[in-house]
Design a protein around this motif. Structure first.
Motif, short mmCIF file in Angstrom:
data_model
loop_
_atom_site.label_atom_id
_atom_site.label_comp_id
_atom_site.label_asym_id
_atom_site.label_seq_id
_atom_site.Cartn_x
_atom_site.Cartn_y
_atom_site.Cartn_z
N LEU A 1 62.98 35.31 37.64
CA LEU A 1 62.13 34.67 38.43
C LEU A 1 62.78 33.61 39.46
CD1 LEU A 1 59.22 35.56 38.48
CD2 LEU A 1 58.49 33.43 37.56
N LEU A 2 63.70 32.85 38.64
CA LEU A 2 64.54 32.03 39.52
C LEU A 2 65.25 32.54 40.33
CD1 LEU A 2 65.36 29.11 36.78
CD2 LEU A 2 63.98 28.93 38.92
N GLY A 3 65.97 33.72 39.98
CA GLY A 3 66.81 34.52 40.75
C GLY A 3 66.08 35.00 41.92
N ILE A 4 64.99 35.64 41.57
CA ILE A 4 64.21 36.32 42.86
C ILE A 4 63.65 35.07 43.88
CG2 ILE A 4 61.66 37.20 43.42
CD1 ILE A 4 61.60 38.53 40.83
N ILE A 5 63.18 33.88 43.39
CA ILE A 5 62.92 32.81 44.20
C ILE A 5 64.19 32.60 45.12
CG2 ILE A 5 61.94 30.51 44.52
CD1 ILE A 5 60.30 31.21 41.91
N GLY A 6 65.16 32.20 44.50
CA GLY A 6 66.20 31.77 45.03
C GLY A 6 66.81 32.60 46.18
N SER A 7 67.00 34.12 45.99
CA SER A 7 67.37 34.93 46.99
C SER A 7 66.31 35.05 47.90
CB SER A 7 67.57 36.35 46.35
OG SER A 7 66.36 36.95 45.74
N TRP A 8 65.06 34.81 47.76
CA TRP A 8 63.87 35.18 48.59
C TRP A 8 63.98 34.21 49.63
CZ3 TRP A 8 60.05 39.09 48.57
CH2 TRP A 8 59.04 38.89 49.51
N LEU A 9 64.36 32.88 49.20
CA LEU A 9 64.58 31.76 50.19
C LEU A 9 65.49 31.86 51.06
CD1 LEU A 9 63.69 28.66 47.71
CD2 LEU A 9 62.15 29.60 49.61
N ALA A 10 66.95 32.31 50.43
CA ALA A 10 67.81 32.60 51.37
C ALA A 10 67.74 33.64 52.54
CB ALA A 10 69.15 32.86 50.44
N VAL A 11 67.17 34.68 51.77
CA VAL A 11 66.85 35.84 52.98
C VAL A 11 65.93 35.54 53.85
CG1 VAL A 11 66.49 38.23 53.24
CG2 VAL A 11 67.65 37.37 51.00
N GLY A 12 64.96 34.74 53.43
CA GLY A 12 63.78 34.42 54.33
C GLY A 12 64.37 33.28 55.39
N ARG A 13 65.30 32.47 55.18
CA ARG A 13 65.75 31.55 55.93
C ARG A 13 66.66 32.36 57.03
NH1 ARG A 13 70.63 29.38 55.92
NH2 ARG A 13 70.99 27.51 57.05
N TYR A 14 67.51 33.27 56.46
CA TYR A 14 68.17 34.03 57.52
C TYR A 14 67.37 34.98 58.49
CZ TYR A 14 71.31 37.52 59.46
OH TYR A 14 71.93 38.26 60.35
N LEU A 15 66.22 35.56 57.92
CA LEU A 15 65.41 36.36 58.78
C LEU A 15 64.81 35.77 59.88
CD1 LEU A 15 63.94 38.99 56.22
CD2 LEU A 15 65.74 39.29 57.82
N TRP A 16 64.30 34.50 59.33
CA TRP A 16 63.60 33.61 60.32
C TRP A 16 64.68 33.22 61.41
CZ3 TRP A 16 63.71 28.13 61.26
CH2 TRP A 16 62.56 27.55 61.97
N GLN A 17 66.02 32.97 60.91
CA GLN A 17 66.48 32.32 62.16
C GLN A 17 67.15 33.64 63.19
OE1 GLN A 17 69.84 30.58 60.11
NE2 GLN A 17 69.28 28.51 60.19
N ILE B 1 65.76 44.98 54.63
CA ILE B 1 66.70 44.05 54.54
C ILE B 1 66.78 43.15 53.36
CG2 ILE B 1 67.97 42.28 55.79
CD1 ILE B 1 66.93 43.74 58.35
N ARG B 2 65.68 42.62 53.08
CA ARG B 2 65.40 41.61 52.07
C ARG B 2 65.82 42.44 50.89
NH1 ARG B 2 60.20 39.96 52.85
NH2 ARG B 2 60.84 38.64 54.43
N ARG B 3 65.27 43.46 50.53
CA ARG B 3 65.35 44.14 49.18
C ARG B 3 66.59 44.14 48.40
NH1 ARG B 3 62.85 49.04 50.90
NH2 ARG B 3 61.10 48.01 51.06
N PRO B 4 67.85 44.68 49.02
CA PRO B 4 68.75 44.64 48.08
C PRO B 4 69.31 43.02 47.62
CG PRO B 4 69.32 45.36 50.39
CD PRO B 4 67.87 45.09 49.97
N PHE B 5 68.89 42.10 48.71
CA PHE B 5 69.32 40.77 48.35
C PHE B 5 68.26 40.39 47.24
CE2 PHE B 5 70.88 40.98 52.67
CZ PHE B 5 72.11 40.76 52.30
N ILE B 6 67.19 40.85 47.20
CA ILE B 6 66.07 40.25 46.05
C ILE B 6 66.59 40.78 44.69
CG2 ILE B 6 63.92 40.51 45.13
CD1 ILE B 6 64.11 38.58 47.47
#
Lengths: 214, 330
Positions: free
Chosen positions: B307-323, B243-248
Motif C-alpha cells: 500500500l505504501l508502494g502504491i501511494i508513493g508511486s501514485w504521488l510521484a506520477v500524479g505530480r508529474y502528470l499534473w506538471q 501512463i500511471r499504470r506501470p509506475f503504480i
C-alpha cells in the motif's frame, strides 16, 4: 472532415505562425501542405492533433470543434490520428515490434491480434522480418518507416505527416508517399506537410501553399 | 459534415473499442505488469538498493512491535502471575484461615486462594540455607498463616483497577493482620508497555513515511528517465491512467518485495536471538519462548508495504502528470 475556421496561431514567443486560415478537407481526401520553412506547416498539423491550440478561430473535426473536447477526451481523440514526425520519436530501448505495437497496447488489444496487426503494418512499410531489431540498428529511412508503421497500425481515420521524407533519398521518399496514398485509398484522410515540390507535384493531389506571415 | 460521394469510407475504428472492455482492461494490466517487472530487472543494482532501504525501514518497526508483543506475553505468563499476600493474625487458627480462604475465593476480583499454614511456611524456611539454625533457636513458630490470593488476570490489564480499595477491603477482615500487594509492578509494567506501544506507533508512522519517500523518489527518477517515452505515448493517445499504470505496479513491487525482504531480516534476527533468550528464560525458571511473526502479521506487513508502494508511486506520477499536463508539445 477537417475544417479550419479563421484560425490564427501566435506562440507565446510572439511569433505569428498562422494567420486567418480557412480550410476544408473532405473525408478521405489527401492534401499536401507546402510553403517555406516557418510558414506554419507544422503548426497546422499540430492544431489538428491537439498538440497546439489555436489563438483565434476554431478547428472542427467531423463537425465538432476541438476546443469543446475535454482534457479527458484528448487521448481517445488522438488514437484516431496517426501522426508521423520528421524525427520519428522511436523508443530506443524497445524493439521495432514493441515500438509499432505501442498504440495497440495503449488501446488494450490482445496479444494475437496485436501480432497480426503489427505484422501487417511491417509488411506495408517493407520491414518484414525486422521485428526484433532495435531502432539504433536501423537506417534513417527504416526508422522513418517504423514511425509510419506505428502511426498506421491502429487504422487511424486521420493521418498527419510532418516532413515524413525529410531525411530520405528520393527513391525511398517516393515509396513512402505511395504508402500514404495507399492508406488514403483505404479511406483515411491524409495531410502531409512537405517542402519537396517535385515530389508533391508528382503525387497529383490537392496542394495547399502557406505563405509566411510577417 | 457530409461524406463525399465516393466509394471511400472511413476505415474501421481500432478494434479494441469493439472488443469487450474486460479483456481490454486485462490486456492493459497484463502488459503493465510485465513491463514494470522488466524494469525492475533492467536495473538490478538500483532495484536492490531501493529494496534494501525499504526493507530496513520496515524491519525496525516490525521488530519493535515483536519485542513489545513478547514483553506482553511475558507479563501474561501464568507462572509469573502477581499475587496478593494476606498475613493473618497469630491468634487465627488454621481452620479459621481455611474458612476465610473459602469465602475470599468467591470474590469477583479473586481467581483463586492458596492457604500456606504456618507449619508449611516454617518448612519452607528450613529449606533455605542459613535459616535452619536461626529457626532452631526460636521456641515457637513465629510465622502466621498466610493466604496467597491470585487476582483475576483480566483485571490487571485494567489500569483503573482499584488496588487501594481492594487492599482496604481485605484489611478490614478481622483475621487479617497485614496485606502485601504484589500486583503494582504488573500494572506499572503494563503502563510502560502502553507508552512503548505509542512509541512503536510513532516510529512505524515515521518509517512508513520513509518508505513512501523512498518509493516516491525512485519512481520520480524513473519518470525522469522515461520522459521521452511518456511524451511519445501521450502523442499517440495514452491516457493518464495508461501512463500511471506501470509506475503504480512498479511501486507495488518495490513495496511488496521490500516487505518480503524485511520479513527475512526480522526472521534472521529472531533466529539469532532465540538461543540466548531461551537460556535466559531457563535461568529464571520460565518456559518463555520468543514468539515470531505469525501468518496474520506477515500478511499485514506485506499489505501495508504494498500500500505504501502504491501511494508513493501514485504521488510521484500524479505530480508529474499534473506538471506536464500542457507540456506535451512537440
Amino acid at each position: 472532415m477537417i475544417e479550419f475556421k479563421q484560425v490564427s496561431k501566435k506562440y507565446p514567443t510572439g511569433q505569428l505562425a498562422l494567420y486567418n486560415i480557412n480550410l476544408t478537407l473532405e473525408a478521405g481526401e489527401m492534401v499536401f501542405i507546402t510553403g517555406h520553412s516557418g510558414a506554419g506547416k507544422s503548426t497546422l498539423l499540430k492544431l489538428v492533433a491537439m498538440l497546439e491550440r489555436p489563438s483565434k478561430g476554431e478547428v472542427l473535426i467531423g463537425g465538432r470543434s476541438l476546443s469543446k473536447l475535454g482534457r479527458g477526451q484528448i487521448p481517445n481523440y488522438r488514437r484516431r490520428i496517426g501522426f508521423i514526425f520528421q524525427d520519428p520519436h522511436l523508443l530506443y530501448d524497445r524493439s521495432v515490434f514493441d515500438n509499432i505495437a505501442l498504440p495497440l497496447r495503449i488501446a488494450g488489444m490482445g496479444q494475437s491480434e496485436t501480432r497480426r496487426r503489427v505484422q501487417a503494418a511491417l509488411d506495408k512499410v517493407g520491414l518484414t522480418g525486422r521485428e526484433t531489431t532495435f531502432p539504433l540498428m536501423l537506417s534513417a529511412g527504416e526508422k522513418q518507416r517504423v514511425g509510419i508503421a506505428r502511426a498506421m497500425v491502429n487504422k487511424p481515420t486521420i493521418i498527419l505527416a510532418d516532413e515524413p521524407t525529410g531525411n530520405l533519398d528520393p527513391e525511398l521518399a517516393q515509396d513512402i508517399m505511395f504508402t500514404f496514398a495507399q492508406f488514403n485509398e483505404l479511406g483515411a484522410t491524409v495531410m502531409i506537410a512537405s517542402h519537396d515540390h517535385g515530389l508533391v507535384e508528382r503525387m497529383k493531389k490537392r496542394t495547399i501553399v502557406l505563405q509566411k506571415v510577417d | 459534415m457530409a461524406n463525399p460521394s465516393n466509394k471511400k469510407t472511413a476505415p474501421k475504428r481500432n478494434a479494441a473499442s469493439t472488443t469487450n472492455p474486460l479483456s481490454v482492461w486485462w490486456n492493459q494490466q497484463a502488459s503493465a505488469i510485465k513491463f514494470s517487472m522488466e524494469r525492475l530487472w533492467f536495473n538490478p543494482v538500483s532495484t536492490w538498493i531501493t529494496l534494501a532501504a525499504i526493507a530496513i525501514a520496515l524491519s525496525l518497526p516490525t521488530s519493535l512491535h515483536l519485542l513489545l508483543k513478547n514483553m506482553q506475553t511475558l507479563t501474561a505468563d501464568k507462572r509469573e502471575v502477581p499475587t496478593i499476600t494476606l498475613f493473618l493474625k497469630q491468634s487465627v487458627a488454621e481452620q479459621q484461615a481455611k474458612d476465610r480462604a473459602e469465602l475470599l475465593s468467591e470474590m469477583p476480583e479473586i481467581d483463586n486462594v492458596r492457604v500456606v499454614t504456618r507449619e508449611e511456611a516454617l518448612a519452607d524456611f528450613r529449606k533455605i540455607t542459613g535459616f535452619a539454625q536461626t529457626l532452631e533457636t526460636l521456641d515457637e513458630n513465629p510465622l502466621p498463616h498466610v493466604l496467597i490470593l491470585t487476582p483475576r488476570l483480566s483485571l490487571l490489564g485494567d489500569l483503573e483497577m482499584d488496588v487501594e480499595g481492594l487492599s482496604k477491603k481485605l484489611k478490614a477482615f478481622p483475621e487479617v493482620d497485614d496485606v502485601q500487594i504484589d500486583v503494582e509492578w504488573v500494572q506499572r509494567l503494563r503502563g510502560i508497555l502502553r507508552i512503548a506501544e505509542r512509541i512503536v506507533l510513532v516510529v512505524s508512522i515515521l518509517l512508513g513515511l520513509t518508505v513512501l519517500l523512498v518509493v516516491g523518489n525512485t519512481i520520480r527518477l524513473d519518470i525522469e528517465n522515461r520522459k521521452e517515452e511518456i511524451r511519445v505515448t501521450q502523442l499517440i493517445g495514452a491516457t493518464n491512467a495508461y501512463i500511471r499504470r506501470p509506475f503504480i505496479y512498479n511501486g507495488i513491487w518495490l513495496g511488496l518485495f521490500g516487505g518480503v525482504l524485511s520479513l527475512v531480516i526480522v526472521h534472521v534476527a529472531l533466529l539469532f536471538l532465540v538461543e540466548p533468550v531461551t537460556k535466559l528464560a531457563n535461568l529464571y525458571g520460565s518456559t518463555f519462548i520468543l514468539s515470531g511473526i505469525d501468518v496474520f502479521m506477515t500478511l499485514k506487513i506485506l499489505l501495508a508495504s504494498s500500500l505504501l508502494g502504491i501511494i508513493g508511486s501514485w504521488l510521484a506520477v500524479g505530480r508529474y502528470l499534473w506538471q506536464s499536463d500542457d507540456a506535451i508539445k512537440d
